[in-house]
Design a protein around this motif. Structure first.
Motif, PDB file in Angstrom:
ATOM      1  N   ARG A 107      49.692   5.101 -11.797  1.00  0.00           N
ATOM      2  CA  ARG A 107      49.608   5.794 -10.517  1.00  0.00           C
ATOM      3  C   ARG A 107      49.754   7.300 -10.703  1.00  0.00           C
ATOM      4  O   ARG A 107      49.048   8.088 -10.062  1.00  0.00           O
ATOM      5  CB  ARG A 107      50.696   5.286  -9.552  1.00  0.00           C
ATOM      6  CG  ARG A 107      50.360   3.946  -8.927  1.00  0.00           C
ATOM      7  CD  ARG A 107      51.285   3.603  -7.771  1.00  0.00           C
ATOM      8  NE  ARG A 107      52.696   3.562  -8.141  1.00  0.00           N
ATOM      9  CZ  ARG A 107      53.351   2.484  -8.541  1.00  0.00           C
ATOM     10  NH1 ARG A 107      52.713   1.332  -8.645  1.00  0.00           N
ATOM     11  NH2 ARG A 107      54.619   2.544  -8.855  1.00  0.00           N
ATOM     12  N   ALA A 108      50.651   7.704 -11.597  1.00  0.00           N
ATOM     13  CA  ALA A 108      50.862   9.137 -11.840  1.00  0.00           C
ATOM     14  C   ALA A 108      49.611   9.766 -12.455  1.00  0.00           C
ATOM     15  O   ALA A 108      49.178  10.854 -12.051  1.00  0.00           O
ATOM     16  CB  ALA A 108      52.062   9.349 -12.752  1.00  0.00           C
ATOM     17  N   SER A 159      53.693   2.620 -12.684  1.00  0.00           N
ATOM     18  CA  SER A 159      54.042   3.962 -12.221  1.00  0.00           C
ATOM     19  C   SER A 159      53.286   5.013 -13.015  1.00  0.00           C
ATOM     20  O   SER A 159      52.811   6.009 -12.464  1.00  0.00           O
ATOM     21  CB  SER A 159      55.542   4.220 -12.389  1.00  0.00           C
ATOM     22  OG  SER A 159      56.276   3.359 -11.576  1.00  0.00           O
TER      23      SER A 159
END
Length: 186
Positions: free
Chosen positions: A175-176, A172
């Motif tokens: 991806r951020a 995550s």
């Protein structure tokens, strides 16, 4: 020759003592039953912890006098009465009596008494729908047994979900960061 006063007092004392050990009393009209049929009824009931007692209404009336728990039985005392006294397996004993009644077609259930309450035929039939003591114990044991199992499954799920969550954090985060960098480039 009739019974003596001393004999009647003895029977009343026996009835009083007998009633203290039972939870339910059914009053039936047993007119027309033979000795063999009464014996059959007694045998059927004994396996369920119940007793069939044939006695004079007057003696039963005297035996329950002053006992609030059994007082309502007086409303059913007429003609030839037999008393089915039930200790533990209420539903089982009632079912045995009903089977006997169906087989002989000679008895009539007048009513019953339980915990100081007069019961009509519908109340007595409702008791037969209740689970037996053994069934209730089994249900409670099953429910108690299920609690640790459900707790164990729940506790096992926590670390798994935590591990999955932790494993997802780097992905995550990646991806951020990628999304932020793409925004800055545009």
């Amino acid at each position: 020759m009739g019974r003596t006063l001393a004999n009647k007092k003895e029977i009343v004392a026996e009835l009083k003592e007998l009633l203290t050990g039972f939870e339910l009393a059914l009053v039936i009209d047993y007119k027309g039953l033979s000795v063999a049929e009464i014996t059959d009824l007694r045998n059927r009931l004994s396996s369920k912890g119940a007793v069939c007692k044939v006695t004079k209404n007057t003696l039963m009336r005297i035996a329950v006098e002053g006992d609030d728990n059994w007082q309502p039985i007086q409303t059913f005392l007429k003609d030839a009465s037999a008393f089915v006294l039930v200790k533990d397996d209420l539903g089982g004993a009632i079912k045995e009596y009903q089977a006997f009644q169906k087989d002989t077609k000679k008895t009539v259930l007048r009513g019953g008494v339980m915990e100081g309450q007069a019961l009509d035929e519908n109340d007595i039939k409702a008791i037969t729908d209740l689970p037996s003591k053994e069934e209730l114990i089994a249900r409670i044991a099953g429910a108690i047994n299920a609690v640790p199992t459900k707790l164990g499954v729940g506790l096992n799920a926590v670390p798994t979900k935590l591990a999955v969550g932790i494993k997802e954090v780097p992905a995550s985060l990646t991806r951020a960061i990628k999304a932020v960098s793409e925004q800055e480039e545009s």
